[in-house]
Design an enzyme around this catalytic site. Structure first.
Site, mmCIF file in Angstrom:
data_model
loop_
_atom_site.group_PDB
_atom_site.id
_atom_site.type_symbol
_atom_site.label_atom_id
_atom_site.label_comp_id
_atom_site.label_asym_id
_atom_site.label_seq_id
_atom_site.Cartn_x
_atom_site.Cartn_y
_atom_site.Cartn_z
ATOM 1 N N ASP A 369 36.761 23.076 28.985
ATOM 2 C CA ASP A 369 38.161 22.626 28.919
ATOM 3 C C ASP A 369 38.732 22.771 27.506
ATOM 4 O O ASP A 369 38.001 22.693 26.514
ATOM 5 C CB ASP A 369 38.216 21.154 29.348
ATOM 6 C CG ASP A 369 39.625 20.742 29.718
ATOM 7 O OD1 ASP A 369 40.482 21.634 29.882
ATOM 8 O OD2 ASP A 369 39.877 19.533 29.837
ATOM 9 N N HIS A 386 41.931 31.512 26.430
ATOM 10 C CA HIS A 386 40.922 31.907 27.428
ATOM 11 C C HIS A 386 40.037 33.031 26.879
ATOM 12 O O HIS A 386 38.845 33.096 27.141
ATOM 13 C CB HIS A 386 41.603 32.344 28.717
ATOM 14 C CG HIS A 386 42.415 31.252 29.347
ATOM 15 N ND1 HIS A 386 41.933 29.969 29.493
ATOM 16 C CD2 HIS A 386 43.688 31.233 29.828
ATOM 17 C CE1 HIS A 386 42.872 29.207 30.062
ATOM 18 N NE2 HIS A 386 43.940 29.957 30.264
ATOM 19 N N ARG A 420 49.110 27.196 37.633
ATOM 20 C CA ARG A 420 49.549 27.732 36.325
ATOM 21 C C ARG A 420 50.498 28.912 36.531
ATOM 22 O O ARG A 420 50.606 29.428 37.636
ATOM 23 C CB ARG A 420 48.335 28.198 35.527
ATOM 24 C CG ARG A 420 47.477 27.029 35.214
ATOM 25 C CD ARG A 420 46.158 27.422 34.644
ATOM 26 N NE ARG A 420 45.435 26.185 34.430
ATOM 27 C CZ ARG A 420 44.790 25.867 33.336
ATOM 28 N NH1 ARG A 420 44.736 26.727 32.340
ATOM 29 N NH2 ARG A 420 44.194 24.716 33.221
ATOM 30 N N LEU A 478 18.184 33.692 33.172
ATOM 31 C CA LEU A 478 19.103 32.580 33.417
ATOM 32 C C LEU A 478 19.963 32.918 34.623
ATOM 33 O O LEU A 478 20.493 34.029 34.704
ATOM 34 C CB LEU A 478 20.007 32.409 32.182
ATOM 35 C CG LEU A 478 21.179 31.450 32.331
ATOM 36 C CD1 LEU A 478 20.692 30.000 32.273
ATOM 37 C CD2 LEU A 478 22.219 31.674 31.233
ATOM 38 N N SER A 543 36.915 16.413 37.793
ATOM 39 C CA SER A 543 37.873 17.396 38.309
ATOM 40 C C SER A 543 37.368 18.248 39.472
ATOM 41 O O SER A 543 37.429 19.481 39.415
ATOM 42 C CB SER A 543 38.325 18.323 37.164
ATOM 43 O OG SER A 543 38.976 17.588 36.172
HETATM 44 C C1 FPP Z 1 40.261 25.337 30.948
HETATM 45 O O1 FPP Z 1 41.071 25.243 29.805
HETATM 46 C C2 FPP Z 1 39.695 26.676 31.055
HETATM 47 C C3 FPP Z 1 39.949 27.545 32.052
HETATM 48 C C4 FPP Z 1 40.825 27.225 33.203
HETATM 49 C C5 FPP Z 1 39.409 28.927 32.053
HETATM 50 C C6 FPP Z 1 38.020 29.095 31.478
HETATM 51 C C7 FPP Z 1 37.659 30.523 31.494
HETATM 52 C C8 FPP Z 1 36.974 31.163 30.499
HETATM 53 C C9 FPP Z 1 36.465 30.471 29.321
HETATM 54 C C10 FPP Z 1 36.674 32.618 30.650
HETATM 55 C C11 FPP Z 1 35.423 32.729 31.439
HETATM 56 C C12 FPP Z 1 34.935 34.120 31.484
HETATM 57 C C13 FPP Z 1 33.989 34.511 32.338
HETATM 58 C C14 FPP Z 1 33.503 35.893 32.268
HETATM 59 C C15 FPP Z 1 33.395 33.626 33.352
HETATM 60 P P1 FPP Z 1 42.645 24.908 29.952
HETATM 61 O O2 FPP Z 1 43.406 26.168 29.891
HETATM 62 O O3 FPP Z 1 42.822 24.059 31.161
HETATM 63 O O4 FPP Z 1 42.890 24.124 28.637
HETATM 64 P P2 FPP Z 1 43.980 22.974 28.448
HETATM 65 O O5 FPP Z 1 43.466 21.785 29.206
HETATM 66 O O6 FPP Z 1 43.955 22.798 26.986
HETATM 67 O O7 FPP Z 1 45.266 23.492 28.981
#
Ligand code: FPP
Length: 599
Positions: A369, A386, A420, A478, A543
């Site tokens: 998050d 992201h 979103r 893994l 969540s």
């Molecule tokens: C939550 O932060 C994060 C996500 C919804 C996306 C997470 C995805 C990645 C890290 C990329 C993963 C890549 C692969 C290859 C699996 P948020 O955007 O909800 O943050 P906020 O709460 O600050 O808005």
């Protein structure tokens, strides 16, 4: 073990001098391109100079030497053969070839593709011109598509998930055509000096202009109309390409794209304004105009690279100072490395804590998050969060491999995340796709499992998830469960529906539905229970994440946003877990943590 190329290859000073020579060639002969390369991260620039210098040298061998066309063709053929020999031996006595050889090895560039682009230049030898726009386009693509793609590969290697096959992106070939036509218009004086007219005959005929008119520099109304028309076409193609490409590119490459379109646009304006002079002398964009475009771009690019790339990438532009992994495999856009690479060491050399295998959690789940908040706080668009999050995941996966974790599950996209903006969602999927196809993640001993529903997901995302699951199915290191389009309650409801169907079909007795039977109807019934659930960025919620599997998970919350996390965060979480008392309803903790073996 890590090494620098310089220690085992040609001497660092020779390689540095070769890159420097490429740089000065590009600066002298293609100042616009040189300025654009300066927008790239410092460690990437030398490879840009080398690739461009090689291409420019090949082009110049055909265009500018005093020999006959046949001799010029032979010179290029010899140079190309020497390059292949140098690439095989890893060194060269020619500075451009030495720099290119080093860049190819250092970054694992696609040699076949690069040589193909050089061969396309070679095909201009002895050619009189092109008849149609179609023919002209084929020539533009064959000579020019590979270079930007190699650049993307380098960025992917640097830790930035980017689409490395630009030619698949809508608008990219238009971009290449816009660049090629602008380049052709600004090179008109030299080409006409050599008696070449590379513009398609069909457009000359449409404007009633002959090659002889151009070679004689006759500035007739027809020639003026032709040049104005071509400059307008080039500008329209560049603008259309920018509109199509901008949203699919990360912020760093998008700044380079914007600046390229603006600078080339300024060159087109200057060509039109120069009138008949544009046929006989090189046209330059006034310095103050260049600076107005380049100044802000430089500042923005420097900040963006610093925020979105690992520090070592942004630090050096001395190629021999950059460490690259030992035994770097050829970097092909193939699904996964076989055999997989060992974990990449942390850049500070930190090692995992020594924890007895019996005390390790078997399965860690992470809510990654805070990507959006991290980006917003830095003034970046949310998708950059992201992208940085995907880079953080890379490092955490290295740490999981190093410490010997068996199962890691990450929440990449929940069914709630569809709320979103479509733009953010599309970019997040593009980042995941790029990472799974071309990134580092699956180069290691990682078996990918996708947890979630295909409903509503773009086909290309489903395809890459399925394809990479298949490609990594025999890996034993893994198991990385990636939750994409996942919702915990939906998963439970699906299991309930499946039980109801089995009951109606008389396959099960509703009175005998046990936990174990219920679990066997879950979409991922082989997934072990979660021992430790970690959520970053200060929120204290689960969540809708793995309600069945995480029923007894230890919860662990940290404040830092996910993009700021690296493998040390995972190790700290695991250490904290080893100090928890796992009583599981009993009055005293078992001596050794209970094991949740796979069903
Ligand atoms: C939550 O932060 C994060 C996500 C919804 C996306 C997470 C995805 C990645 C890290 C990329 C993963 C890549 C692969 C290859 C699996 P948020 O955007 O909800 O943050 P906020 O709460 O600050 O808005």
């Amino acid at each position: 073990m890590r090494r620098t190329t310089a220690r085992s290859g040609p001497k660092a000073s020779a390689v540095d001098a070769a890159y420097e020579e490429c740089r000065s060639l590009v600066r002298r002969t293609r100042p616009t391109e040189h300025a654009l390369m300066d927008l790239m991260p410092p460690s990437v620039r030398p490879a840009c100079w080398a690739m461009y210098a090689a291409f420019a040298h090949a082009d110049d061998l055909l265009d500018f030497s005093d020999e006959t066309p046949q001799e010029r063709g032979n010179q290029l053929r010899e140079w190309r053969a020497a390059l292949e020999a140098d690439l095989a031996s890893g060194t060269s006595d020619d500075p451009i070839r030495l720099a290119l050889t080093d860049a190819v090895r250092r970054w694992g560039l696609d040699l076949g593709d690069l040589l193909g682009a050089l061969d396309a230049v070679q095909q201009d030898d002895g050619r009189e011109g092109v008849a149609t726009w179609q023919e002209w386009r084929e020539r533009a693509h064959a000579q020019n598509v590979s270079w930007p793609e190699q650049l993307m590969r380098i960025l992917a290697r640097c830790g930035m998930p980017v689409p490395v096959r630009l030619r698949d992106l809508p608008g990219f070939t238009r971009f290449v055509e816009g660049l090629f036509l602008t380049d052709m218009l600004r090179d008109l004086p030299e080409d006409l000096d050599g008696g070449h007219v590379w513009l398609p005959t069909e457009v000359l005929e449409r404007f009633d202009v002959t090659p002889a008119d151009l070679i004689a520099r006759r500035w007739t109304p027809a020639v003026r109309e032709l040049i104005t028309h071509l400059a307008g076409e080039a500008r329209a193609w560049l603008d259309a390409a920018r509109r199509a490409l901008r949203s699919t590119l990360p912020l760093g490459p998008a700044i380079v794209l914007d600046t390229t379109v603006d600078l080339f646009g300024a060159e087109l304006d200057a060509i039109v304004r120069a009138g008949g002079d544009a046929l006989s002398r090189p046209v330059r964009v006034p310095r103050h105009k260049q600076w107005r475009i380049l100044g802000p771009s430089r500042a923005r690019a420097a900040v963006v690279w610093r925020l979105t790339l690992p520090p070592e990438t942004v630090a050096a532009d001395k190629p021999s100072a950059v460490d690259i992994p030992e035994d770097t495999p050829e970097w092909q856009p193939v699904p996964v490395a076989d055999p997989p690479l060992p974990p990449r060491p942390h850049r500070d050399g930190v090692r995992p804590p020594e924890i007895a295998a019996a005390l390790l959690p078997h399965h860690v789940a992470i809510v990654m998050d805070g990507n959006g908040r991290w980006a917003t706080a830095l003034g970046l668009p949310r998708d950059e969060g992201h992208r940085a999050g995907a880079v953080a995941l890379r490092d955490v996966v290295q740490g999981a491999l190093e410490i010997g974790l068996q199962h890691l599950t990450v929440y990449a996209f929940s069914t709630e995340n569809w709320k979103r903006s479509p733009d953010e969602v599309a970019k997040l999927f593009a980042i995941m796709r790029a990472e799974l196809l071309d990134g580092e993640l699956l180069q290691h001993d990682v078996r990918l499992r996708w947890v979630g529903s295909p409903d509503g997901l773009p086909e290309d995302v489903v395809e890459v998830l399925r394809r990479q699951e298949h490609a990594t199915r025999h890996r034993t290191g893994l198991t990385l469960n990636v939750c994409v389009n996942y919702g915990g309650r939906a998963e439970l409801a699906r299991a309930g529906a499946s039980l109801a169907r089995a009951s109606l079909a008389g396959e099960i007795d509703p009175g005998r539905v046990s936990e174990q039977l219920f679990a066997s109807h879950l979409p991922h019934h082989a997934m072990p229970d979660v021992d430790l659930m970690w959520r970053t960025s200060g929120e204290l919620r689960v969540s809708n994440f793995l309600p069945w599997h995480a029923h007894y998970a230890e919860l662990y919350f940290t404040d830092e946003p996910w993009p700021e996390v690296d493998r040390r965060g995972l190790w700290e979480a695991i250490e904290a877990y080893t100090h928890r008392k796992r009583r599981k309803g009993a009055s005293t903790a078992p001596v050794v943590q209970a094991r949740h073996d796979e069903l």
